[in-house]
Design a protein around this motif. Structure first.
Motif, short mmCIF file in Angstrom:
data_model
loop_
_atom_site.label_atom_id
_atom_site.label_comp_id
_atom_site.label_asym_id
_atom_site.label_seq_id
_atom_site.Cartn_x
_atom_site.Cartn_y
_atom_site.Cartn_z
N GLY A 15 -8.97 4.22 11.46
CA GLY A 15 -9.52 2.88 11.62
C GLY A 15 -10.00 2.23 10.34
N GLN A 16 -9.61 2.77 9.18
CA GLN A 16 -10.02 2.19 7.91
C GLN A 16 -8.82 1.58 7.19
OE1 GLN A 16 -12.12 5.71 6.18
NE2 GLN A 16 -13.81 4.28 5.94
N GLY A 17 -9.01 0.40 6.64
CA GLY A 17 -7.95 -0.26 5.91
C GLY A 17 -7.52 0.51 4.68
N VAL A 18 -8.46 1.23 4.07
CA VAL A 18 -8.14 2.04 2.88
C VAL A 18 -7.08 3.07 3.24
CG1 VAL A 18 -9.04 3.65 1.17
CG2 VAL A 18 -10.44 1.71 1.90
N ILE A 131 -7.89 -3.26 -16.25
CA ILE A 131 -7.88 -3.59 -14.82
C ILE A 131 -6.63 -4.39 -14.49
CG2 ILE A 131 -9.16 -4.65 -12.92
CD1 ILE A 131 -11.66 -4.53 -14.71
N LYS A 132 -5.91 -3.97 -13.46
CA LYS A 132 -4.69 -4.66 -13.03
C LYS A 132 -4.75 -4.96 -11.53
CE LYS A 132 0.38 -4.28 -12.89
NZ LYS A 132 0.62 -5.58 -13.55
N TYR A 133 -4.27 -6.12 -11.17
CA TYR A 133 -4.22 -6.53 -9.76
C TYR A 133 -2.85 -6.22 -9.17
CZ TYR A 133 -3.15 -9.87 -5.98
OH TYR A 133 -2.72 -10.45 -4.81
N ILE A 134 -2.83 -5.44 -8.09
CA ILE A 134 -1.62 -5.20 -7.30
C ILE A 134 -2.00 -5.37 -5.83
CG2 ILE A 134 0.23 -3.62 -6.67
CD1 ILE A 134 -0.11 -2.22 -9.31
N PRO A 135 -1.41 -6.31 -5.11
CA PRO A 135 -1.82 -6.57 -3.73
C PRO A 135 -1.39 -5.48 -2.75
CG PRO A 135 0.07 -7.92 -4.29
CD PRO A 135 -0.36 -7.24 -5.57
N ASN A 136 -2.02 -5.47 -1.60
CA ASN A 136 -1.60 -4.59 -0.51
C ASN A 136 -0.32 -5.11 0.12
OD1 ASN A 136 -3.73 -2.76 -0.69
ND2 ASN A 136 -5.02 -3.88 0.75
N PHE A 137 0.27 -4.30 0.98
CA PHE A 137 1.47 -4.69 1.73
C PHE A 137 1.54 -3.81 2.97
CE2 PHE A 137 2.66 -1.06 -0.74
CZ PHE A 137 3.56 -0.37 0.04
N VAL A 138 2.37 -4.21 3.92
CA VAL A 138 2.60 -3.37 5.10
C VAL A 138 4.10 -3.24 5.33
CG1 VAL A 138 0.43 -3.94 6.24
CG2 VAL A 138 2.46 -5.29 6.73
N SER A 139 4.46 -2.16 5.97
CA SER A 139 5.87 -1.90 6.28
C SER A 139 6.33 -2.76 7.46
CB SER A 139 6.07 -0.42 6.61
OG SER A 139 7.36 -0.20 7.16
N THR A 140 7.41 -3.48 7.26
CA THR A 140 7.97 -4.29 8.35
C THR A 140 8.71 -3.41 9.37
OG1 THR A 140 9.90 -4.74 6.95
CG2 THR A 140 8.16 -6.41 7.01
N GLU A 141 8.89 -2.14 9.04
CA GLU A 141 9.45 -1.21 10.02
C GLU A 141 8.40 -0.83 11.07
OE1 GLU A 141 11.28 2.21 8.38
OE2 GLU A 141 12.77 1.09 7.22
N PRO A 254 -7.55 -7.54 3.38
CA PRO A 254 -7.52 -6.82 4.67
C PRO A 254 -6.13 -6.49 5.16
CG PRO A 254 -8.16 -9.11 4.98
CD PRO A 254 -8.16 -8.87 3.50
N MET A 255 -5.91 -5.21 5.43
CA MET A 255 -4.62 -4.76 5.95
C MET A 255 -4.34 -5.38 7.31
SD MET A 255 -3.14 -2.83 3.73
CE MET A 255 -1.94 -1.85 4.65
N SER A 256 -5.39 -5.58 8.10
CA SER A 256 -5.19 -6.14 9.44
C SER A 256 -4.56 -7.52 9.38
CB SER A 256 -6.52 -6.19 10.20
OG SER A 256 -7.46 -7.00 9.52
N VAL A 257 -4.92 -8.32 8.39
CA VAL A 257 -4.33 -9.65 8.25
C VAL A 257 -2.85 -9.54 7.89
CG1 VAL A 257 -4.37 -11.80 6.93
CG2 VAL A 257 -6.51 -10.76 7.65
#
Length: 344
Positions: A15-18, A131-141, A254-257
């Motif tokens: 239940g954690q986005g991390v 410090i470098k910015y790399i955004p989150n992502f989710v698998s479309t599978e 947020p991963m949920s978004v």
């Protein structure tokens, strides 16, 4: 082949986005770059790069070993973002907050999931150049829009009629997530179904645990608390909702978004400055509960309002696609390896 050690306990607590972000990255790297990257998990052998996803004490101690190679720290939170999440006595809280920053300072390179954190880390004494910015992502599978028939079947499974308007939220049950507003919105709209997926990942040290436990146990008739939901099941909730609502007061990325976007769900968010840096234009903003309530009611009365937000969600998914992020991570690790070889 570049040897990369991943240090993480993020997937031990559901239940954690991390944890979700960690799983997505590991799967991506193993699926696409198994010939370029030799990835091991929580292995204390010699490596070229060590990527720390969580700040466990044993991981902190490992940073003093020369076997670690170049040390990369993943910043998913800062001390100030923990306010409203966990409840600790002030002396313990101050010690823990100092430890968090000390951990980050042990790193040779920091990765943040939101660019607004760069200035904040600099104020904590970290070097901006590291410090470098790399955004989150989710698998479309794993997160994708299902068929109309599948959506109808899942509504039947959870006992909600086909025409009933559903507002869905996801995250830990805590003040920071805006759960109080979500609960109040359910009370104000008895003709609309509200569902919240998530539980107490921090257990009894969750700030306000007793009050939120009573809330979970006594929701309005039109509100369901599902508890922590497996990610394989979570995709169904994103698909059957008419509107995804995350009323958080503070977030990173947020991963949920991202999961909601990937399933084509229209998204309503509290209008936080940090969102403007990463997903501006892809969601309906609201400054407070009253604006949230106003939009929910308008959408319920005229559901065509949500059509443009479904298009926006698909556009956001393309922006933060696996293809785009895989190249970013591939280049990042190769660049870090070159620096490690040069410094060696």
């Amino acid at each position: 082949m570049i040897k990369i050690n991943m240090f993480s306990s993020a997937d031990k607590v559901a239940g954690q986005g991390v944890g979700s972000a960690y799983v997505e990255l590991i799967n991506l790297l193993k699926d696409r770059f198994s010939n370029e990257f030799d990835i091991k998990i929580n292995n204390y052998g010699r490596s070229d790069l060590s990527h720390y996803h969580t700040i466990d004490p044993q991981f902190y101690l490992s940073t003093f070993s020369k076997k670690r190679g170049r040390k990369i720290g993943y910043v998913h939170f800062l001390p100030e973002t923990l306010e409203g999440s966990i409840k600790l006595p002030k002396p313990a809280r101050m010690v823990f907050y100092k430890y968090v920053i000390d951990f980050y300072k042990r790193m040779d390179q920091i990765v943040v999931v939101n660019p607004t954190f760069i200035d904040k880390l600099v104020k904590h004494g970290l070097d901006r150049e590291k410090i470098k910015y790399i955004p989150n992502f989710v698998s479309t599978e794993n997160f994708y829009e299902k068929t109309k028939e599948e959506k109808i079947d899942f509504r039947k499974k959870i006992g909600i009629p086909e025409g009933k308007f559903i507002v869905f939220g996801d995250g830990q049950v805590q003040e920071r997530k805006g759960i109080d507003d979500f609960f109040k919105l359910a009370e104000l709209n008895p003709d609309i179904e509200f569902i919240w997926a998530g539980g107490f990942s921090f257990g009894k040290i969750t700030d306000g645990y007793d009050r939120y436990k009573r809330m979970v146990e006594n929701p309005p008739k039109n509100m369901k608390f599902t508890g922590i939901v497996d990610r394989n099941e979570l995709v169904n909730y994103y698909n059957v909702c008419d509107l995804f609502l995350l009323p958080s007061y503070d977030e990173l990325f947020p991963m949920s978004v991202l999961e909601a976007f990937s399933c084509g769900a229209p998204v309503l968010l509290r209008d936080l400055d940090l969102y403007k840096a990463i997903i501006d234009g892809y969601y309906q903003p609201a400054n407070n509960r009253f604006e949230m309530n106003d939009f929910i009611n308008k959408a319920n009365m005229d559901r065509s309002i949500l059509d443009k937000f479904k298009v926006k969600s698909k556009a956001a998914t393309n922006q933060y696609s696996e293809d785009n992020l895989s190249k970013i991570w591939y280049d990042f690790y190769n660049d870090q390896y070159k620096i490690a070889k040069r410094d060696k």
